[in-house]
Design a protein around this motif. Structure first.
Motif, PDB file in Angstrom:
ATOM      1  N   ASP A  19       0.812  -1.211   0.000  1.00  0.00           N
ATOM      2  CA  ASP A  19       0.000   0.000   0.000  1.00  0.00           C
ATOM      3  C   ASP A  19       0.852   1.270   0.000  1.00  0.00           C
ATOM      4  OD1 ASP A  19      -2.337  -1.513   2.304  1.00  0.00           O
ATOM      5  OD2 ASP A  19      -2.325  -1.529   0.111  1.00  0.00           O
ATOM      6  N   LEU A  20       2.136   1.132   0.235  1.00  0.00           N
ATOM      7  CA  LEU A  20       3.005   2.295   0.336  1.00  0.00           C
ATOM      8  C   LEU A  20       3.730   2.539  -0.985  1.00  0.00           C
ATOM      9  CD1 LEU A  20       4.640   1.508   3.781  1.00  0.00           C
ATOM     10  CD2 LEU A  20       2.833   3.163   3.325  1.00  0.00           C
ATOM     11  N   PRO A  21       4.010   3.797  -1.292  1.00  0.00           N
ATOM     12  CA  PRO A  21       4.825   4.081  -2.481  1.00  0.00           C
ATOM     13  C   PRO A  21       6.215   3.476  -2.298  1.00  0.00           C
ATOM     14  CG  PRO A  21       3.832   6.093  -1.614  1.00  0.00           C
ATOM     15  CD  PRO A  21       3.555   5.005  -0.631  1.00  0.00           C
ATOM     16  N   PRO A  22       6.878   3.063  -3.406  1.00  0.00           N
ATOM     17  CA  PRO A  22       8.186   2.407  -3.292  1.00  0.00           C
ATOM     18  C   PRO A  22       9.220   3.198  -2.502  1.00  0.00           C
ATOM     19  CG  PRO A  22       7.351   2.243  -5.528  1.00  0.00           C
ATOM     20  CD  PRO A  22       6.403   3.127  -4.766  1.00  0.00           C
ATOM     21  N   THR A  23       9.225   4.503  -2.590  1.00  0.00           N
ATOM     22  CA  THR A  23      10.226   5.275  -1.851  1.00  0.00           C
ATOM     23  C   THR A  23      10.007   5.169  -0.351  1.00  0.00           C
ATOM     24  OG1 THR A  23       8.867   7.244  -2.110  1.00  0.00           O
ATOM     25  CG2 THR A  23      10.645   6.925  -3.709  1.00  0.00           C
ATOM     26  N   ASP A  24       8.767   5.050   0.079  1.00  0.00           N
ATOM     27  CA  ASP A  24       8.476   4.896   1.503  1.00  0.00           C
ATOM     28  C   ASP A  24       8.881   3.514   2.017  1.00  0.00           C
ATOM     29  OD1 ASP A  24       7.503   7.447   1.554  1.00  0.00           O
ATOM     30  OD2 ASP A  24       5.397   6.844   1.427  1.00  0.00           O
ATOM     31  N   LEU A  25       8.843   2.515   1.164  1.00  0.00           N
ATOM     32  CA  LEU A  25       9.202   1.157   1.573  1.00  0.00           C
ATOM     33  C   LEU A  25      10.650   1.090   2.035  1.00  0.00           C
ATOM     34  CD1 LEU A  25       7.509  -1.022  -1.195  1.00  0.00           C
ATOM     35  CD2 LEU A  25       6.822  -0.804   1.185  1.00  0.00           C
ATOM     36  N   ASP A  26      11.520   1.807   1.367  1.00  0.00           N
ATOM     37  CA  ASP A  26      12.930   1.781   1.715  1.00  0.00           C
ATOM     38  C   ASP A  26      13.196   2.346   3.106  1.00  0.00           C
ATOM     39  OD1 ASP A  26      13.494   0.698  -0.759  1.00  0.00           O
ATOM     40  OD2 ASP A  26      13.979   2.627  -1.662  1.00  0.00           O
ATOM     41  N   GLN A  27      12.308   3.165   3.605  1.00  0.00           N
ATOM     42  CA  GLN A  27      12.509   3.831   4.890  1.00  0.00           C
ATOM     43  C   GLN A  27      11.935   3.062   6.069  1.00  0.00           C
ATOM     44  OE1 GLN A  27      14.514   6.440   4.731  1.00  0.00           O
ATOM     45  NE2 GLN A  27      14.483   6.098   2.522  1.00  0.00           N
ATOM     46  N   LEU A  28      11.180   2.005   5.807  1.00  0.00           N
ATOM     47  CA  LEU A  28      10.577   1.240   6.889  1.00  0.00           C
ATOM     48  C   LEU A  28      11.633   0.444   7.648  1.00  0.00           C
ATOM     49  CD1 LEU A  28       7.401  -0.231   5.162  1.00  0.00           C
ATOM     50  CD2 LEU A  28       7.494   1.582   6.874  1.00  0.00           C
ATOM     51  N   PRO A  29      11.551   0.425   8.981  1.00  0.00           N
ATOM     52  CA  PRO A  29      12.487  -0.413   9.742  1.00  0.00           C
ATOM     53  C   PRO A  29      12.135  -1.891   9.514  1.00  0.00           C
ATOM     54  CG  PRO A  29      10.889   0.600  11.205  1.00  0.00           C
ATOM     55  CD  PRO A  29      10.637   1.163   9.834  1.00  0.00           C
ATOM     56  N   VAL A  30      13.155  -2.732   9.480  1.00  0.00           N
ATOM     57  CA  VAL A  30      12.936  -4.166   9.308  1.00  0.00           C
ATOM     58  C   VAL A  30      13.687  -4.915  10.397  1.00  0.00           C
ATOM     59  CG1 VAL A  30      12.571  -4.027   6.803  1.00  0.00           C
ATOM     60  CG2 VAL A  30      14.883  -4.368   7.694  1.00  0.00           C
ATOM     61  N   ASP A  31      13.229  -6.118  10.695  1.00  0.00           N
ATOM     62  CA  ASP A  31      13.896  -6.951  11.691  1.00  0.00           C
ATOM     63  C   ASP A  31      15.104  -7.672  11.114  1.00  0.00           C
ATOM     64  OD1 ASP A  31      12.150  -6.387  13.874  1.00  0.00           O
ATOM     65  OD2 ASP A  31      10.642  -7.598  12.845  1.00  0.00           O
ATOM     66  N   TYR A  32      15.072  -7.926   9.819  1.00  0.00           N
ATOM     67  CA  TYR A  32      16.204  -8.579   9.160  1.00  0.00           C
ATOM     68  C   TYR A  32      16.236  -8.134   7.709  1.00  0.00           C
ATOM     69  CZ  TYR A  32      19.639 -12.065   7.835  1.00  0.00           C
ATOM     70  OH  TYR A  32      20.776 -12.673   7.389  1.00  0.00           O
ATOM     71  N   ASP A  33      17.373  -7.731   7.236  1.00  0.00           N
ATOM     72  CA  ASP A  33      17.518  -7.234   5.874  1.00  0.00           C
ATOM     73  C   ASP A  33      18.205  -8.296   5.015  1.00  0.00           C
ATOM     74  OD1 ASP A  33      18.118  -5.910   3.504  1.00  0.00           O
ATOM     75  OD2 ASP A  33      18.657  -4.039   4.509  1.00  0.00           O
TER      76      ASP A  33
END
Length: 129
Positions: free
Chosen positions: A5-19
């Motif tokens: 649901d998020l624009p691709p640029t916003d996805l990069d900024q989301l915190p993740v538990d494992y990259d």
């Protein structure tokens, strides 16, 4: 809200538990791709065995094909194309690689990957077993 649901640029900024992207990038950067000499040229294989080859083995096993069965020339061509690239493989065949050589070439390449995996990434320096 899901990630889609998020624009691709916003996805990069989301915190993740494992990259996974970063972990795989680091692991792949540390690998040394195997090289083979064939008909006077040196070819660099992929740094790790392509998943396509593993999927072939899984599908063969599911179909009840014995593991000891040797692959036919068409199957060997398809799998070697995943390792060497189809254009390189066609070039090799035009320069003298025979259809009967394909299963041997495939088995040797697979053995290189197995030896690297069991030997901490170190491949033998010569073609001698």
């Amino acid at each position: 809200m899901t990630a889609t649901d998020l624009p691709p640029t916003d996805l990069d900024q989301l915190p993740v538990d494992y990259d996974f992207d970063e972990a795989w990038r680091e692991r792949k950067a540390a690998r040394v791709a195997p090289r083979i000499r064939l008909l006077g040229k040196v070819y660099t294989l992929p740094a790790s065995l392509p998943a396509k080859l593993i999927l072939f083995a899984v599908n063969a096993r599911r179909a009840g094909r014995p593991a000891a069965d040797q692959v036919d020339a068409e199957e060997a061509f398809e799998m070697l194309a995943a390792l060497l690239g189809q254009d390189n493989l066609v070039d090799l065949m035009e320069r003298g690689l025979e259809v009967d050589d394909l299963p041997d070439l495939l088995a040797t390449c697979q053995r290189l990957y197995q030896e690297r995996q069991s030997g901490n990434g170190v491949a033998p320096a010569t073609g001698r077993p």
